[in-house]
Write a protein that holds these residues in place. Structure first.
Motif, PDB file in Angstrom:
ATOM      1  N   LEU A  77     -49.288   4.978  27.926  1.00 11.45           N
ATOM      2  CA  LEU A  77     -50.309   4.181  28.593  1.00 11.45           C
ATOM      3  C   LEU A  77     -50.363   2.755  28.049  1.00 11.45           C
ATOM      4  CD1 LEU A  77     -53.289   6.724  28.748  1.00 11.45           C
ATOM      5  CD2 LEU A  77     -51.673   6.154  30.570  1.00 11.45           C
ATOM      6  N   PHE A  78     -49.857   2.572  26.833  1.00 12.56           N
ATOM      7  CA  PHE A  78     -49.863   1.239  26.224  1.00 12.56           C
ATOM      8  C   PHE A  78     -48.587   0.456  26.528  1.00 12.56           C
ATOM      9  CE2 PHE A  78     -52.969   3.530  23.714  1.00 12.56           C
ATOM     10  CZ  PHE A  78     -53.976   2.593  23.531  1.00 12.56           C
ATOM     11  N   ASN A  79     -47.624   1.107  27.193  1.00  8.84           N
ATOM     12  CA  ASN A  79     -46.356   0.463  27.534  1.00  8.84           C
ATOM     13  C   ASN A  79     -46.475  -0.128  28.945  1.00  8.84           C
ATOM     14  OD1 ASN A  79     -43.715  -0.284  27.991  1.00  8.84           O
ATOM     15  ND2 ASN A  79     -42.821   1.687  27.421  1.00  8.84           N
ATOM     16  N   PRO A  80     -46.695  -1.438  29.070  1.00  7.31           N
ATOM     17  CA  PRO A  80     -47.022  -2.019  30.377  1.00  7.31           C
ATOM     18  C   PRO A  80     -45.895  -1.963  31.399  1.00  7.31           C
ATOM     19  CG  PRO A  80     -46.670  -3.746  28.752  1.00  7.31           C
ATOM     20  CD  PRO A  80     -46.663  -2.450  28.000  1.00  7.31           C
ATOM     21  N   ASP A  81     -44.659  -2.014  30.928  1.00 11.84           N
ATOM     22  CA  ASP A  81     -43.530  -2.064  31.868  1.00 11.84           C
ATOM     23  C   ASP A  81     -42.529  -0.939  31.652  1.00 11.84           C
ATOM     24  OD1 ASP A  81     -42.604  -2.943  29.464  1.00 11.84           O
ATOM     25  OD2 ASP A  81     -42.143  -4.985  30.124  1.00 11.84           O
ATOM     26  N   ASP A  82     -42.949   0.119  30.959  1.00 10.61           N
ATOM     27  CA  ASP A  82     -42.109   1.309  30.736  1.00 10.61           C
ATOM     28  C   ASP A  82     -40.778   0.977  30.076  1.00 10.61           C
ATOM     29  OD1 ASP A  82     -44.023   3.016  31.946  1.00 10.61           O
ATOM     30  OD2 ASP A  82     -43.303   2.403  33.926  1.00 10.61           O
ATOM     31  N   ARG A  83     -40.786  -0.016  29.213  1.00  8.82           N
ATOM     32  CA  ARG A  83     -39.532  -0.372  28.534  1.00  8.82           C
ATOM     33  C   ARG A  83     -39.183   0.658  27.454  1.00  8.82           C
ATOM     34  NH1 ARG A  83     -43.363  -4.118  27.021  1.00  8.82           N
ATOM     35  NH2 ARG A  83     -43.904  -4.245  24.810  1.00  8.82           N
ATOM     36  N   PRO A  84     -37.886   0.863  27.203  1.00  2.15           N
ATOM     37  CA  PRO A  84     -37.482   1.830  26.181  1.00  2.15           C
ATOM     38  C   PRO A  84     -37.804   1.307  24.782  1.00  2.15           C
ATOM     39  CG  PRO A  84     -35.573   0.659  27.028  1.00  2.15           C
ATOM     40  CD  PRO A  84     -36.742   0.245  27.887  1.00  2.15           C
ATOM     41  N   ASN A  85     -37.881   2.215  23.833  1.00  2.00           N
ATOM     42  CA  ASN A  85     -38.122   1.873  22.429  1.00  2.00           C
ATOM     43  C   ASN A  85     -39.444   1.127  22.227  1.00  2.00           C
ATOM     44  OD1 ASN A  85     -35.515   2.910  21.745  1.00  2.00           O
ATOM     45  ND2 ASN A  85     -34.609   0.975  22.425  1.00  2.00           N
ATOM     46  N   PHE A  86     -40.398   1.433  23.105  1.00  2.00           N
ATOM     47  CA  PHE A  86     -41.711   0.801  22.976  1.00  2.00           C
ATOM     48  C   PHE A  86     -42.437   1.364  21.764  1.00  2.00           C
ATOM     49  CE2 PHE A  86     -46.301   1.176  23.794  1.00  2.00           C
ATOM     50  CZ  PHE A  86     -46.631  -0.165  23.893  1.00  2.00           C
ATOM     51  N   LYS A  87     -43.098   0.500  20.999  1.00  2.00           N
ATOM     52  CA  LYS A  87     -43.867   0.928  19.831  1.00  2.00           C
ATOM     53  C   LYS A  87     -45.322   0.517  20.011  1.00  2.00           C
ATOM     54  CE  LYS A  87     -43.959   0.911  14.788  1.00  2.00           C
ATOM     55  NZ  LYS A  87     -43.326   0.396  13.535  1.00  2.00           N
ATOM     56  N   ASP A  88     -46.197   1.492  20.101  1.00  2.00           N
ATOM     57  CA  ASP A  88     -47.628   1.228  20.259  1.00  2.00           C
ATOM     58  C   ASP A  88     -48.201   0.729  18.937  1.00  2.00           C
ATOM     59  OD1 ASP A  88     -50.379   1.331  20.820  1.00  2.00           O
ATOM     60  OD2 ASP A  88     -50.462   3.448  20.261  1.00  2.00           O
ATOM     61  N   ARG A  89     -48.896  -0.403  18.978  1.00  2.00           N
ATOM     62  CA  ARG A  89     -49.408  -0.984  17.745  1.00  2.00           C
ATOM     63  C   ARG A  89     -50.854  -0.598  17.451  1.00  2.00           C
ATOM     64  NH1 ARG A  89     -49.959  -5.479  21.289  1.00  2.00           N
ATOM     65  NH2 ARG A  89     -51.902  -6.658  21.051  1.00  2.00           N
ATOM     66  N   PHE A  90     -51.518   0.090  18.391  1.00  2.00           N
ATOM     67  CA  PHE A  90     -52.927   0.410  18.192  1.00  2.00           C
ATOM     68  C   PHE A  90     -53.174   1.795  17.614  1.00  2.00           C
ATOM     69  CE2 PHE A  90     -53.471  -2.816  21.702  1.00  2.00           C
ATOM     70  CZ  PHE A  90     -53.954  -3.806  20.864  1.00  2.00           C
ATOM     71  N   SER A  91     -52.387   2.784  18.024  1.00  2.00           N
ATOM     72  CA  SER A  91     -52.598   4.132  17.508  1.00  2.00           C
ATOM     73  C   SER A  91     -52.566   4.197  15.983  1.00  2.00           C
ATOM     74  CB  SER A  91     -51.572   5.097  18.099  1.00  2.00           C
ATOM     75  OG  SER A  91     -51.791   5.269  19.484  1.00  2.00           O
ATOM     76  N   PRO A  92     -51.670   3.425  15.312  1.00  2.00           N
ATOM     77  CA  PRO A  92     -51.691   3.457  13.845  1.00  2.00           C
ATOM     78  C   PRO A  92     -53.020   3.023  13.238  1.00  2.00           C
ATOM     79  CG  PRO A  92     -49.625   2.534  14.613  1.00  2.00           C
ATOM     80  CD  PRO A  92     -50.514   2.667  15.819  1.00  2.00           C
ATOM     81  N   ARG A  93     -53.836   2.306  13.993  1.00  2.00           N
ATOM     82  CA  ARG A  93     -55.130   1.885  13.461  1.00  2.00           C
ATOM     83  C   ARG A  93     -56.131   3.037  13.409  1.00  2.00           C
ATOM     84  NH1 ARG A  93     -55.390  -4.292  15.996  1.00  2.00           N
ATOM     85  NH2 ARG A  93     -53.230  -4.733  15.430  1.00  2.00           N
ATOM     86  N   ILE A  94     -55.721   4.169  13.977  1.00  2.00           N
ATOM     87  CA  ILE A  94     -56.546   5.370  13.898  1.00  2.00           C
ATOM     88  C   ILE A  94     -56.322   6.087  12.573  1.00  2.00           C
ATOM     89  CG2 ILE A  94     -56.921   7.649  14.960  1.00  2.00           C
ATOM     90  CD1 ILE A  94     -56.250   6.393  17.641  1.00  2.00           C
ATOM     91  N   LEU A  95     -55.179   5.829  11.954  1.00  2.00           N
ATOM     92  CA  LEU A  95     -54.782   6.546  10.748  1.00  2.00           C
ATOM     93  C   LEU A  95     -55.048   5.707   9.496  1.00  2.00           C
ATOM     94  CD1 LEU A  95     -51.326   7.838  12.041  1.00  2.00           C
ATOM     95  CD2 LEU A  95     -53.583   8.883  12.347  1.00  2.00           C
ATOM     96  N   LYS A  96     -55.698   6.308   8.530  1.00  2.00           N
ATOM     97  CA  LYS A  96     -55.880   5.655   7.238  1.00  2.00           C
ATOM     98  C   LYS A  96     -54.632   5.832   6.389  1.00  2.00           C
ATOM     99  CE  LYS A  96     -60.906   6.246   6.909  1.00  2.00           C
ATOM    100  NZ  LYS A  96     -62.025   6.792   6.111  1.00  2.00           N
ATOM    101  N   SER A  97     -54.520   5.004   5.379  1.00  2.00           N
ATOM    102  CA  SER A  97     -53.420   5.169   4.438  1.00  2.00           C
ATOM    103  C   SER A  97     -53.514   6.561   3.802  1.00  2.00           C
ATOM    104  CB  SER A  97     -53.510   4.097   3.347  1.00  2.00           C
ATOM    105  OG  SER A  97     -52.483   4.262   2.400  1.00  2.00           O
TER     106      SER A  97
END
Length: 381
Positions: A265-285
């Protein structure tokens, strides 16, 4: 000696601010604590801009923050000095004709103290319990400020809601820091604790705890959705506030994400090797890999949607590459399946923050603002 003096100044500022905040309390005056708070916030902000203590800040150090503060560079030499910053630093508040309670301390955490601002409508009857719209700011859960309530289109919305008899409460929450101790979950918990705090003091504040509304943009839009859709007794933070409940009446999300499990859902143009930058903000160190999926699901507003959910309006740009329009369509699918009270409006030719992409956006920004106001008024109980 310099370090010692800096610590002493910090300590004195915090003492002064604490005293001012306690004195301020729920008084009629709206400016008792502003001087001390401004000094506190100024120093805190400058420390972030100047971590190497050379009394200068440039675009090369942080392009995003430079865009925000470059207008403080009065001599236009592309170097923001501490003196320029100090002389030009202003805190935006809504300038209203009604009562204001600014810089109200609602929660203390190990990372920082958290504050909110309360704005009252100009006219309200004695002993009347007022509905309140809670504003949660955007900024990717890692930036932004509650003071955004007084800027741009948000100011227009809030001033109009005050005219319609709503209170407006602008909320601070802990921001996510890379490899830090906070995550998106803390942003939600803090925001819900702000609602619980207002519920706790609703009698003294003249607020109706059964008429709470939420409004936010981007990350703040996701928080607003969580406030509206998740149960008031979920995501407990401050134990002293846990027993205070409230009722959500409705909410509006501007370009806020609805789901983190489905990263496509975060990949606007369905490009390959897309990396979502927001989901990691859900995870603490240090978050274990097997815990990640449950956290993604917990932070996804779509998972809380039911037939009995309060009314929710989602506005989303069709050319938004930050939070793609796929999120709105995904929520629409869930909405249709269970017949929930969700209204979806797609804004054509719009990127994030209602930026024009090619042709002028449709509906216009003014129309988006009016739609937002009308939605709250239509669900005023």
């Amino acid at each position: 000696m310099t370090t010692f003096m800096g610590l002493q100044i910090n300590r004195l500022l915090m003492i002064a601010f604490t005293i001012a905040s306690v004195w301020h309390g729920f008084s009629q005056s709206d400016d008792v604590s502003n001087g001390a708070y401004k000094a506190f916030l100024l120093q805190k902000t400058w420390q972030k801009l100047d971590p190497d203590h050379n009394q200068k800040f440039t675009e090369a150090e942080d392009k995003r923050q430079w865009r925000r503060y470059k207008h403080y560079d009065v001599n236009k030499d592309s170097i923001l000095t501490q003196e320029e910053f100090t002389n030009n630093f202003r805190i935006p508040y809504l300038k209203t004709e009604g009562k204001r309670k600014l810089n109200v301390l609602y929660k203390t955490t190990k990372e920082e103290d958290l504050y909110l601002d309360i704005y009252y409508p100009k006219h309200n009857k004695k002993d009347e319990k007022l509905p309140v719209v809670f504003y949660t700011h955007g900024g990717g859960w890692a930036a932004g400020s509650r003071h955004g309530a007084a800027n741009a289109s948000f100011k227009t919305v809030h001033m109009a809601l005050l005219e319609q008899g709503f209170c407006v409460v602008s909320v601070s929450y802990r921001l996510v820091e890379k490899n830090g101790t906070t995550a998106m979950r803390d942003c939600i918990i803090d925001s819900k604790d702000a609602l619980r705090y207002i519920s706790k003091h609703s009698e003294a504040l003249g607020i109706d705890k059964n008429r709470f509304y939420a409004f936010g943009d981007s990350a703040g839009g996701q928080i607003a959705q969580m406030l509206v859709l998740s149960s008031p007794d979920s995501l407990i933070g401050d134990k002293d506030l846990a027993k205070y409940t409230y009722t959500m009446a409705a909410g509006v999300s501007w370009y806020g994400p609805v789901d983190f499990e489905n990263t496509s859902l975060f990949n606007p143009d369905d490009r390959p090797n897309f990396k979502d930058r927001f989901s990691p903000r859900i995870l603490k160190s240090g978050t274990k890999k097997e815990e990640a999926l449950s956290l993604y699901r917990e932070m996804s507003p779509v998972n809380y949607l039911t037939q009995d959910s309060p009314p929710l309006l989602l506005l989303q740009g069709d050319s938004d590459n930050t939070i793609p329009v796929k999120h709105a369509y995904y929520m629409e699918e869930k909405n249709k399946a269970i017949n929930a009270p969700v209204t979806i409006q797609i804004v054509k030719n719009s990127g994030h923050n209602w930026r024009k992409v090619g042709k002028p956006i449709q509906p216009t920004r003014d129309e988006i603002v009016q739609t937002t106001i009308d939605f709250f008024v239509a669900h005023l109980k």
